[in-house]
Design a protein around this motif. Structure first.
Motif, PDB file in Angstrom:
ATOM      1  N   VAL A 128      67.654  23.115   8.453  1.00  0.00           N
ATOM      2  CA  VAL A 128      68.373  21.968   8.778  1.00  0.00           C
ATOM      3  C   VAL A 128      67.326  20.815   8.321  1.00  0.00           C
ATOM      4  N   ALA A 129      67.504  19.459   8.460  1.00  0.00           N
ATOM      5  CA  ALA A 129      66.657  18.575   8.217  1.00  0.00           C
ATOM      6  C   ALA A 129      66.784  17.617   9.418  1.00  0.00           C
ATOM      7  N   LEU A 130      65.889  16.994   9.678  1.00  0.00           N
ATOM      8  CA  LEU A 130      65.795  15.984  10.757  1.00  0.00           C
ATOM      9  C   LEU A 130      65.412  14.496   9.950  1.00  0.00           C
ATOM     10  N   LYS A 131      66.343  13.539  10.281  1.00  0.00           N
ATOM     11  CA  LYS A 131      65.617  12.368   9.552  1.00  0.00           C
ATOM     12  C   LYS A 131      65.582  11.335  10.741  1.00  0.00           C
ATOM     13  N   LEU A 132      64.651  10.252  10.448  1.00  0.00           N
ATOM     14  CA  LEU A 132      64.433   8.912  11.375  1.00  0.00           C
ATOM     15  C   LEU A 132      65.355   7.690  10.670  1.00  0.00           C
ATOM     16  N   LEU A 133      66.157   7.489  11.507  1.00  0.00           N
ATOM     17  CA  LEU A 133      67.159   6.380  11.088  1.00  0.00           C
ATOM     18  C   LEU A 133      66.441   4.849  11.198  1.00  0.00           C
ATOM     19  N   ALA A 134      66.982   3.897  10.429  1.00  0.00           N
ATOM     20  CA  ALA A 134      66.629   2.704  10.824  1.00  0.00           C
ATOM     21  C   ALA A 134      66.476   2.008  12.064  1.00  0.00           C
ATOM     22  N   TRP A 165      69.507  -0.917   0.823  1.00  0.00           N
ATOM     23  CA  TRP A 165      68.485  -0.301   1.478  1.00  0.00           C
ATOM     24  C   TRP A 165      67.272  -1.076   1.721  1.00  0.00           C
ATOM     25  N   GLN A 166      66.680  -0.805   2.928  1.00  0.00           N
ATOM     26  CA  GLN A 166      65.542  -1.772   3.233  1.00  0.00           C
ATOM     27  C   GLN A 166      64.673  -0.734   4.047  1.00  0.00           C
ATOM     28  N   PRO A 167      63.285  -0.777   3.807  1.00  0.00           N
ATOM     29  CA  PRO A 167      62.371   0.099   4.587  1.00  0.00           C
ATOM     30  C   PRO A 167      62.337  -0.527   6.051  1.00  0.00           C
ATOM     31  N   LEU A 168      61.755   0.300   6.992  1.00  0.00           N
ATOM     32  CA  LEU A 168      61.735  -0.251   8.369  1.00  0.00           C
ATOM     33  C   LEU A 168      60.560  -1.277   8.235  1.00  0.00           C
ATOM     34  N   THR A 169      60.689  -2.135   9.331  1.00  0.00           N
ATOM     35  CA  THR A 169      59.540  -2.969   9.629  1.00  0.00           C
ATOM     36  C   THR A 169      58.563  -2.527  10.626  1.00  0.00           C
ATOM     37  N   SER A 170      59.048  -1.394  11.667  1.00  0.00           N
ATOM     38  CA  SER A 170      58.183  -1.032  12.172  1.00  0.00           C
ATOM     39  C   SER A 170      58.653   0.334  12.822  1.00  0.00           C
ATOM     40  N   TYR A 171      57.840   1.367  13.443  1.00  0.00           N
ATOM     41  CA  TYR A 171      58.486   2.530  13.830  1.00  0.00           C
ATOM     42  C   TYR A 171      57.184   3.205  14.713  1.00  0.00           C
ATOM     43  N   ASP A 172      57.579   4.083  15.407  1.00  0.00           N
ATOM     44  CA  ASP A 172      56.645   5.153  16.017  1.00  0.00           C
ATOM     45  C   ASP A 172      55.921   6.111  15.236  1.00  0.00           C
ATOM     46  N   PRO A 173      54.762   6.024  14.783  1.00  0.00           N
ATOM     47  CA  PRO A 173      54.339   7.157  14.049  1.00  0.00           C
ATOM     48  C   PRO A 173      54.444   8.574  14.572  1.00  0.00           C
ATOM     49  N   ALA A 174      54.538   8.710  15.792  1.00  0.00           N
ATOM     50  CA  ALA A 174      54.824  10.040  16.345  1.00  0.00           C
ATOM     51  C   ALA A 174      56.124  10.708  16.072  1.00  0.00           C
ATOM     52  N   LEU A 175      57.210   9.530  15.644  1.00  0.00           N
ATOM     53  CA  LEU A 175      58.400  10.291  15.172  1.00  0.00           C
ATOM     54  C   LEU A 175      58.300  10.826  13.938  1.00  0.00           C
ATOM     55  N   LEU A 176      57.440  10.304  13.124  1.00  0.00           N
ATOM     56  CA  LEU A 176      57.328  10.908  11.721  1.00  0.00           C
ATOM     57  C   LEU A 176      56.947  12.536  11.812  1.00  0.00           C
ATOM     58  N   GLU A 177      56.358  13.085  12.912  1.00  0.00           N
ATOM     59  CA  GLU A 177      56.090  14.394  13.083  1.00  0.00           C
ATOM     60  C   GLU A 177      57.176  15.370  13.302  1.00  0.00           C
ATOM     61  N   LEU A 178      58.253  14.634  13.818  1.00  0.00           N
ATOM     62  CA  LEU A 178      59.552  15.479  14.146  1.00  0.00           C
ATOM     63  C   LEU A 178      60.556  15.310  12.859  1.00  0.00           C
ATOM     64  N   THR A 179      60.213  14.603  11.853  1.00  0.00           N
ATOM     65  CA  THR A 179      60.987  14.782  10.716  1.00  0.00           C
ATOM     66  C   THR A 179      60.709  15.617   9.674  1.00  0.00           C
ATOM     67  N   ASP A 219      55.771  22.735  19.571  1.00  0.00           N
ATOM     68  CA  ASP A 219      56.148  24.100  19.658  1.00  0.00           C
ATOM     69  C   ASP A 219      57.524  24.277  18.899  1.00  0.00           C
ATOM     70  N   HIS A 220      58.311  23.586  19.536  1.00  0.00           N
ATOM     71  CA  HIS A 220      59.752  23.784  18.921  1.00  0.00           C
ATOM     72  C   HIS A 220      60.739  22.501  19.485  1.00  0.00           C
ATOM     73  N   LEU A 221      61.892  22.310  18.815  1.00  0.00           N
ATOM     74  CA  LEU A 221      62.777  21.547  19.376  1.00  0.00           C
ATOM     75  C   LEU A 221      63.897  22.250  20.158  1.00  0.00           C
ATOM     76  N   ASP A 222      64.293  21.576  21.270  1.00  0.00           N
ATOM     77  CA  ASP A 222      65.431  22.290  22.277  1.00  0.00           C
ATOM     78  C   ASP A 222      66.710  21.424  22.323  1.00  0.00           C
ATOM     79  N   LEU A 223      67.638  21.584  21.519  1.00  0.00           N
ATOM     80  CA  LEU A 223      68.769  21.032  21.563  1.00  0.00           C
ATOM     81  C   LEU A 223      70.020  21.605  22.335  1.00  0.00           C
ATOM     82  N   GLY A 224      70.123  21.544  23.378  1.00  0.00           N
ATOM     83  CA  GLY A 224      71.294  22.164  23.997  1.00  0.00           C
ATOM     84  C   GLY A 224      70.977  23.521  24.471  1.00  0.00           C
ATOM     85  N   SER A 225      69.791  24.001  24.399  1.00  0.00           N
ATOM     86  CA  SER A 225      69.206  25.236  24.640  1.00  0.00           C
ATOM     87  C   SER A 225      69.101  26.019  23.271  1.00  0.00           C
ATOM     88  N   PHE A 226      69.327  25.597  22.128  1.00  0.00           N
ATOM     89  CA  PHE A 226      69.280  25.916  20.781  1.00  0.00           C
ATOM     90  C   PHE A 226      67.828  25.537  20.394  1.00  0.00           C
TER      91      PHE A 226
END
Length: 459
Positions: free
Chosen positions: A369-375, A345-359, A424-431
């Motif tokens: 459910v849980a949403l994770k940001l992958l490497a 396992w290694q931490p990310l070297t760079s990432y989009d901070p805005a994506l953390l808001e979605l995790t 507001d929400h996430l839309d995944l195939g209308s869900f």
């Protein structure tokens, strides 16, 4: 980095397994090889070919493993934009029998056409018995409606071989050499046997005596099972099927080949088919490759994408050795004796901070459910507890993600924001997924009862 050799105990277990198969199956010879991370790490033979133990360079006929080579040639045409998998065969091969069948259906054995040619049995008769393409199918060749079920078809691959020849304007053997064998340095894979090669035998069921099997040129049926090859060459092919090769076919196209193309039958399926590639479930492990048989010969190639282990098995007997099971056993032995170490396992070297808001946790209705940001920048959606739908989602570059597997494969995940920019929400195939169960402040389809959550009234 050089490949670490197998431990002596592992090598001994592999040799014992093929020795047991050769003696119990009463095969004149069995030869096998194992790869790890695309590199050969073991090979062995048991029994004799012309008085010697077969080696890495001994040719055997590989039967229906030929189909995987033909499928690679067809996928190359698709990569070049020369055909689409949904094209009817007749678009590229006018006048061909079963011309309404699509290229995809023929590759996946879902065209519904016959498994075999009209009599006599094509595997033991000369190819010139069927000089024309129309001869590989009789009048009553449609056994099922196209696309309704998997129905293995040798004539179907005869049609695909003719398709390759028509589009390329060269013989199948020449195309095969130029586009697969030469780039992969497979110098001992041929349409007809070249010494040193094994001889095909039938073994009497009630006596330890042999009968030579005929070695016929299959002619029009060559794409279904003509090729001869060796452990060394098939090891190179196995490495290609695991990772692709830019000189032959990219990894994404190879992955498409090993993706199930038709629904499995039964509640607990243990086998399936992609595009010219068989799929097998063994001890919870998914394997991809192909088995093969022709009179006097048996062959198999399996690899486990998850474990990065592949096995090749060749035998010169008509029956007696379950090479498909033997190949799967060789993969399993290596995996159990020397389990693969996970990548550190290694931490990310760079990432989009805005994506953390979605995790973190989200809710589809009351389901957590849980949403994770992958490497690699992908997202992973998974149930927090119990059964539920999950998926890996790949970033599309426009702020959306596309589902790669499971129920949400091909569906789009979008982030719905409020006028102030907050989610507001996430839309995944209308869900709709919200931060709290049936969030009254979010745009939930059907709305949320204004009285909110409540206990069950008592009488």
């Amino acid at each position: 980095m050089a490949e670490t050799p197998l431990l002596p105990a592992t090598s001994r277990a592999l040799l014992h397994r093929i020795a047991t198969a050769q003696t119990q199956g009463r095969a004149p010879s069995v030869a096998a090889a194992v790869l790890r991370d695309g590199a050969p790490v073991w090979s062995g033979g048991y029994g004799l070919v012309d008085g010697a133990v077969p080696g890495d360079d001994t040719q055997y006929r590989i039967g229906s493993l030929t189909k995987t080579f033909v499928a690679v040639l067809v996928l190359r045409l698709r990569e070049e934009g020369l055909l689409d998998l949904d094209d009817p065969l007749s678009r590229h091969l006018p006048g061909a029998p079963a011309g309404a069948s699509t290229v995809f259906q023929l590759l996946a054995h879902t065209s519904g056409i016959a498994s075999e040619t009209p009599a006599p049995w094509w595997e033991r008769t000369p190819g010139d018995v069927r000089p024309e393409l129309a001869d590989v199918l009789g009048d009553d060749y449609r056994k099922y409606p196209a696309g309704h079920r998997h129905h293995y078809s040798n004539p179907g691959f005869a049609l695909l071989g003719a398709l390759v020849e028509q589009v390329r304007g060269r013989s199948l053997g020449q195309v095969l050499h130029d586009e697969i064998l030469a780039p992969l340095k497979m110098t001992r894979t041929t349409l007809l046997p070249q010494a040193p090669h094994a001889h095909g035998w039938a073994v009497h069921p009630w006596a330890d005596v042999l009968l030579p099997e005929p070695t016929e040129d299959a002619g029009r049926l060559a794409p279904a099972g003509q090729l001869w090859s060796t452990l060394a060459d098939l090891s190179r092919f196995a490495a290609f099927l695991a990772d692709g090769d830019p000189a032959v076919l990219p990894a994404a196209a190879v992955e498409l080949m090993r993706t199930a193309a038709s629904p499995p039958e039964g509640d607990q399926w243990d086998s399936g088919y992609g595009l010219g590639v068989q799929l097998k479930r063994d001890h919870g492990r998914m394997l991809a490759g192909h088995t093969g048989s022709m009179p006097g010969f048996l062959a198999t190639l399996w690899f486990s994408p998850a474990d990065r282990i592949a096995a090749v098995v060749l035998a010169n007997t008509t029956t007696g050795v379950s090479v498909g099971g033997l190949g799967a056993d060789l993969v399993r032995i290596v995996c159990e004796h020397e389990p693969r170490l996970p990548a550190p396992w290694q931490p990310l070297t760079s990432y989009d901070p805005a994506l953390l808001e979605l995790t973190g946790p989200w809710y589809w209705g009351p389901g957590a459910v849980a949403l994770k940001l992958l490497a690699d920048g992908d997202l992973e959606l998974a149930p927090l507890a119990g059964p539920g739908r999950g998926a890996r989602l790949k970033a599309q570059g426009d702020g959306t993600w596309r589902g790669l597997d499971g129920y949400y494969a091909g569906e789009t995940l979008r982030v719905a924001r409020r006028p102030d920019g907050t989610v507001d929400h996430l839309d995944l195939g209308s869900f709709v997924f919200t931060r709290t169960p049936y969030d009254a402040a979010a745009d939930v389809p059907g709305g949320v009862d204004p009285a909110g959550w409540r206990g069950l009234p008592r009488d």
